[in-house]
Motif scaffolding. Structure first.
Motif, PDB file in Angstrom:
ATOM      1  N   ALA A 193      -5.327  -1.383  -5.784  1.00  0.00           N
ATOM      2  CA  ALA A 193      -5.031  -2.736  -6.252  1.00  0.00           C
ATOM      3  C   ALA A 193      -5.350  -2.850  -7.744  1.00  0.00           C
ATOM      4  O   ALA A 193      -6.202  -2.133  -8.258  1.00  0.00           O
ATOM      5  CB  ALA A 193      -5.851  -3.744  -5.469  1.00  0.00           C
ATOM      6  N   MET A 205      -0.878  -6.475  -0.875  1.00  0.00           N
ATOM      7  CA  MET A 205      -0.996  -5.581   0.288  1.00  0.00           C
ATOM      8  C   MET A 205      -0.347  -6.219   1.508  1.00  0.00           C
ATOM      9  O   MET A 205       0.371  -5.567   2.266  1.00  0.00           O
ATOM     10  CB  MET A 205      -2.464  -5.274   0.576  1.00  0.00           C
ATOM     11  CG  MET A 205      -3.143  -4.421  -0.476  1.00  0.00           C
ATOM     12  SD  MET A 205      -4.933  -4.360  -0.270  1.00  0.00           S
ATOM     13  CE  MET A 205      -5.077  -3.565   1.339  1.00  0.00           C
ATOM     14  N   THR A 235      -2.844   2.818  -0.332  1.00  0.00           N
ATOM     15  CA  THR A 235      -3.055   3.583   0.904  1.00  0.00           C
ATOM     16  C   THR A 235      -3.198   2.622   2.090  1.00  0.00           C
ATOM     17  O   THR A 235      -2.695   2.898   3.177  1.00  0.00           O
ATOM     18  CB  THR A 235      -4.344   4.436   0.800  1.00  0.00           C
ATOM     19  OG1 THR A 235      -4.171   5.350  -0.268  1.00  0.00           O
ATOM     20  CG2 THR A 235      -4.626   5.199   2.082  1.00  0.00           C
ATOM     21  N   ALA A 236      -3.869   1.499   1.854  1.00  0.00           N
ATOM     22  CA  ALA A 236      -4.116   0.549   2.940  1.00  0.00           C
ATOM     23  C   ALA A 236      -2.984  -0.472   3.070  1.00  0.00           C
ATOM     24  O   ALA A 236      -3.175  -1.558   3.605  1.00  0.00           O
ATOM     25  CB  ALA A 236      -5.445  -0.168   2.726  1.00  0.00           C
ATOM     26  N   SER A 237      -1.805  -0.121   2.550  1.00  0.00           N
ATOM     27  CA  SER A 237      -0.641  -0.984   2.813  1.00  0.00           C
ATOM     28  C   SER A 237       0.595  -0.106   2.997  1.00  0.00           C
ATOM     29  O   SER A 237       0.582   0.763   3.869  1.00  0.00           O
ATOM     30  CB  SER A 237      -0.472  -2.054   1.724  1.00  0.00           C
ATOM     31  OG  SER A 237      -0.237  -1.491   0.462  1.00  0.00           O
ATOM     32  N   THR A 240       1.010   4.034   3.979  1.00  0.00           N
ATOM     33  CA  THR A 240       0.718   4.674   5.266  1.00  0.00           C
ATOM     34  C   THR A 240       1.518   4.053   6.413  1.00  0.00           C
ATOM     35  O   THR A 240       1.160   4.198   7.572  1.00  0.00           O
ATOM     36  CB  THR A 240      -0.790   4.591   5.573  1.00  0.00           C
ATOM     37  OG1 THR A 240      -1.213   3.237   5.361  1.00  0.00           O
ATOM     38  CG2 THR A 240      -1.596   5.509   4.687  1.00  0.00           C
ATOM     39  N   GLY A 254      -6.566   8.587   0.027  1.00  0.00           N
ATOM     40  CA  GLY A 254      -7.662   7.968   0.765  1.00  0.00           C
ATOM     41  C   GLY A 254      -7.734   6.487   0.510  1.00  0.00           C
ATOM     42  O   GLY A 254      -7.019   5.955  -0.341  1.00  0.00           O
ATOM     43  N   PHE A 255      -8.593   5.812   1.238  1.00  0.00           N
ATOM     44  CA  PHE A 255      -8.794   4.380   0.996  1.00  0.00           C
ATOM     45  C   PHE A 255      -9.873   4.220  -0.075  1.00  0.00           C
ATOM     46  O   PHE A 255      -9.614   3.792  -1.177  1.00  0.00           O
ATOM     47  CB  PHE A 255      -9.162   3.665   2.297  1.00  0.00           C
ATOM     48  CG  PHE A 255      -9.471   2.206   2.096  1.00  0.00           C
ATOM     49  CD1 PHE A 255      -8.502   1.346   1.600  1.00  0.00           C
ATOM     50  CD2 PHE A 255     -10.717   1.687   2.386  1.00  0.00           C
ATOM     51  CE1 PHE A 255      -8.779  -0.004   1.387  1.00  0.00           C
ATOM     52  CE2 PHE A 255     -11.001   0.347   2.185  1.00  0.00           C
ATOM     53  CZ  PHE A 255     -10.031  -0.505   1.683  1.00  0.00           C
ATOM     54  N   ALA A 256     -11.080   4.613   0.254  1.00  0.00           N
ATOM     55  CA  ALA A 256     -12.154   4.541  -0.741  1.00  0.00           C
ATOM     56  C   ALA A 256     -12.082   5.769  -1.639  1.00  0.00           C
ATOM     57  O   ALA A 256     -11.712   6.855  -1.196  1.00  0.00           O
ATOM     58  CB  ALA A 256     -13.500   4.486  -0.039  1.00  0.00           C
ATOM     59  N   ILE A 261     -17.552   6.894  -2.050  1.00  0.00           N
ATOM     60  CA  ILE A 261     -18.045   7.451  -0.781  1.00  0.00           C
ATOM     61  C   ILE A 261     -19.331   8.240  -1.014  1.00  0.00           C
ATOM     62  O   ILE A 261     -20.313   8.085  -0.287  1.00  0.00           O
ATOM     63  CB  ILE A 261     -16.978   8.359  -0.115  1.00  0.00           C
ATOM     64  CG1 ILE A 261     -15.688   7.566   0.126  1.00  0.00           C
ATOM     65  CG2 ILE A 261     -17.490   8.932   1.199  1.00  0.00           C
ATOM     66  CD1 ILE A 261     -14.511   8.416   0.554  1.00  0.00           C
ATOM     67  N   PHE A 273     -11.807  17.465   0.933  1.00  0.00           N
ATOM     68  CA  PHE A 273     -11.853  16.158   1.593  1.00  0.00           C
ATOM     69  C   PHE A 273     -10.865  15.196   0.940  1.00  0.00           C
ATOM     70  O   PHE A 273     -10.752  15.160  -0.281  1.00  0.00           O
ATOM     71  CB  PHE A 273     -13.282  15.602   1.485  1.00  0.00           C
ATOM     72  CG  PHE A 273     -13.491  14.300   2.206  1.00  0.00           C
ATOM     73  CD1 PHE A 273     -13.453  14.241   3.584  1.00  0.00           C
ATOM     74  CD2 PHE A 273     -13.734  13.123   1.497  1.00  0.00           C
ATOM     75  CE1 PHE A 273     -13.653  13.041   4.256  1.00  0.00           C
ATOM     76  CE2 PHE A 273     -13.937  11.920   2.155  1.00  0.00           C
ATOM     77  CZ  PHE A 273     -13.892  11.880   3.538  1.00  0.00           C
ATOM     78  N   GLN A 274     -10.154  14.456   1.769  1.00  0.00           N
ATOM     79  CA  GLN A 274      -9.146  13.478   1.294  1.00  0.00           C
ATOM     80  C   GLN A 274      -7.971  14.117   0.563  1.00  0.00           C
ATOM     81  O   GLN A 274      -7.280  13.452  -0.196  1.00  0.00           O
ATOM     82  CB  GLN A 274      -9.783  12.420   0.371  1.00  0.00           C
ATOM     83  CG  GLN A 274     -10.711  11.450   1.097  1.00  0.00           C
ATOM     84  CD  GLN A 274     -11.230  10.375   0.164  1.00  0.00           C
ATOM     85  OE1 GLN A 274     -11.684  10.678  -0.927  1.00  0.00           O
ATOM     86  NE2 GLN A 274     -11.173   9.131   0.587  1.00  0.00           N
TER      87      GLN A 274
END
Lengths: 310, 313
Positions: A193, A205, A235-237, A240, A254-256, A261, A273-274
């Motif tokens: 965002a 989103m 990623t969170a909209s 995916t 990834g999201f975060a 993290i 990772f990710q």
């Protein structure tokens, strides 16, 4: 600018992509000057860790190459296959059939809901630098003869962050695909965002996801291609929500963000990772597709959806 | 400001407790203290954004469990995402509201440390969002309106959450919620941070408590991104426009639910009554709409949520 993609596209029938050129009159940056559009191509070349102007050191294999060599190879390292960032313009050129790209008419006036200091200057400078009017380039084109709506995000434009304009351009592309009953392809590249637009950015989103769901419920095909990096609110909209999800190799998805993290859990994250391969292993990616296979892979998917089974 | 006042109130409360526990009740002193307490609460007017953030996170602020207990009847809790995990940070189930069956879902932070840990301080993983979606789809199946209570510092940024698809889970909720055929009322009761809040917030009516906050990110997170310094969160609060009043101005929310002076925790009983009244009012708006219109209404709302700022050239 001519792209020599011969190194990558060995198939005869794709040779035509060699000379794809997004005409200036087709370009989205109707307001920006064309000189900057050309500059965008220059900027898209691999520049990391170069010792001299025309030399680049691959961040992965550490080998030295002539910039032009990498540039001619779709910004992919000729030795190890590391995928450098690529401009939206160049990505689009390499994907679509020559001369078929038409930008969607969706130009959003600058807005600053938080009255964020110096935001407008920043946007103007980026428009000048990238030749894009915002972090998305969207239009219709043919891919191997198949019509599609294509949106390509650019991480070069404020990290591809999603504010009102990006949200609107994506939503507009989804709605256009819905109206015209065309397949939709979105290449994501985004830090998430856009902080400068606060809550209005968060709302994008919901706006984009709702549009994708409507398109989905109307039977539309949506191919989401995750490229480096795709994180946060994107990623969170819509990123995916694809029927088919592809990813470029080793893209951060990834999201975060990894740093957040690590701070939260107080330990270093494991290698890989990710990354695309990690997401594939955990069931979130259909296939990892190197840049030189992207066009034929998408054409394959489009072909399989061109006839409806009863 | 409120933070300092609240510290004094807590001091006075401790004094009052001591007096009440003493063998001989010092009524004169008790009166003085109660008077002081009253005057302090009265000072909590004209609050700045960071005051509201403080109140929104207040330990004694009414929580989902309180709202369910005091506003709804006949609650039946539902657990699990049906995919392999129960996530305590999302609480929900079926209840009746004024005699009508509804589905209630919200973030749960917990009331003490044991509960906090069990609920991961109200920071869901993908399993929590999937559980919420399961409950919502079930509500749709049985024609129950959905009421959600938003109170989260954000979706959990952890290793397991990422591995199990935090982004996908949130995205799926946004998409599926947008098309639900039953009315959805969302109330931001405390802090509504990031996609973790929005993931249960795609509603026909979005309400906010007077001292609640709703933002793209926590003020600390925002300050970290902007200045690489989370201690500058008060500055971030001023910049972010995260109060109910700001969001009403943006037309991101539909209405503000008033709180007693000093915050919801000062007089929760009054708050429950007020919230109940607002839920009834919002639900009545959709009671005569058919299911397609309810879903279209919500779609349009989010399609045009930025209308005041969006100008096409």
């Amino acid at each position: 600018m001519k792209l020599n993609v011969g190194k990558i596209f060995k198939k005869k029938d794709t040779a035509e992509v060699k000379v794809i050129k997004l005409n200036d009159d087709n370009s989205v940056n109707a307001g920006a000057n064309t000189a900057s559009a050309n500059k965008a191509d220059k900027d898209s070349s691999a520049q990391q860790s170069n010792t001299e102007d025309d030399v680049t050191v691959c961040p992965k294999c550490k080998q030295e190459f002539k910039k032009q060599e990498v540039k001619d190879n779709l910004n992919v390292c000729v030795a190890c296959g590391h995928h450098y960032v690529i401009s939206a313009d160049k990505r689009m050129k390499n994907l679509v059939d020559k001369g078929t790209f038409k930008p969607l008419k969706c130009k959003v006036e600058f807005t600053n809901p938080l009255n964020y200091p110096d935001y407008e200057d920043k946007i103007l400078a980026l428009q000048e630098k990238t030749g894009l009017d915002e972090a998305v380039l969207a239009g219709t084109a043919k891919i191997d003869g198949y019509d599609a709506v294509i949106a390509v995000m650019s991480s070069k434009f404020l990290m591809g962050s999603m504010g009102i304009a990006v949200g609107e351009k994506i939503t507009n592309a989804v709605e256009y695909a819905d109206r015209k009953k065309l397949p939709l392809i979105i290449f994501t590249a985004s830090g998430g965002a856009r902080m400068q637009e606060g809550i209005m950015s968060l709302m994008q989103m919901a706006k984009t996801s709702a549009a994708v769901e409507k398109f989905n419920n109307n039977g539309g095909l949506y191919i989401s291609v995750l490229t480096h990096p795709t994180t946060g609110g994107v990623t969170a909209s819509f990123a995916t929500l694809g029927d088919i999800t592809l990813a470029e190799p080793e893209a951060l998805i990834g999201f975060a963000g990894p740093r957040v993290i690590e701070q939260t859990i107080g330990q270093k994250l494991p290698e890989g990772f990710q990354r695309s391969e990690f997401l594939q292993e955990h069931g979130f990616v259909d296939q990892i597709v190197p840049r030189d296979k992207m066009r034929e892979t998408i054409a394959h998917i489009l072909r399989l959806h061109s006839k409806r089974g009863k | 400001m409120v933070k300092e006042i609240d510290a004094k109130i807590i001091e006075i409360d401790n004094e009052i407790e001591k007096i009440k526990a003493a063998e001989v009740l010092d009524e004169a002193q008790l009166y003085v203290l109660k008077r002081q307490r009253h005057d302090l609460i009265k000072m909590c007017k004209d609050l700045g954004p960071h005051d509201k953030v403080y109140l929104a996170r207040h330990k004694k602020r009414p929580k989902i469990t309180d709202y369910i207990e005091n506003i709804f009847e006949d609650f039946f809790e539902q657990q699990g995402d049906d995919l392999g995990k129960e996530d305590g940070s999302i609480y929900g189930g079926i209840a009746t509201f004024n005699g009508v069956p509804v589905t209630v879902i919200g973030h749960r932070k917990g009331n003490d440390l044991t509960e906090n840990l069990k609920c991961n301080f109200g920071m869901p993983g993908p399993e929590g969002y999937r559980k919420a979606l399961r409950l919502m789809k079930q509500a749709e199946k049985f024609g129950r309106p959905i009421i959600t209570f938003i109170d989260t510092p954000g979706a959990y940024p952890g290793l397991e959450a990422e591995t199990n698809g935090q982004g996908t889970a949130i995205a799926t909720n946004l998409a599926k919620m947008s098309a639900l055929k039953v009315p959805v009322i969302a109330i931001v009761t405390g802090e509504g941070s990031s996609g973790g809040a929005l993931a249960i917030g795609v509603a026909n009516s979005v309400l906010m408590m007077e001292n609640a906050v709703y933002s793209i990110l926590s003020p600390e997170g925002y300050a970290t991104i902007l200045w690489k310094d989370s201690t500058r969160s008060d500055e971030a609060c001023d910049m972010m426009k995260l109060t109910a009043q700001d969001l009403k101005g943006f037309k991101v929310i539909d209405d503000i639910i008033p709180e007693p002076i000093g915050g919801a925790h000062i007089n929760p009983k009054v708050v429950y009554k007020t919230v109940s009244k607002y839920i009834a009012k919002e639900l009545s708006k959709y009671s005569k709409m058919n299911e397609d219109d309810v879903s279209k209404h919500r779609y349009k709302k989010f399609r045009n949520i930025d209308a005041d700022y969006l100008k096409l050239l």
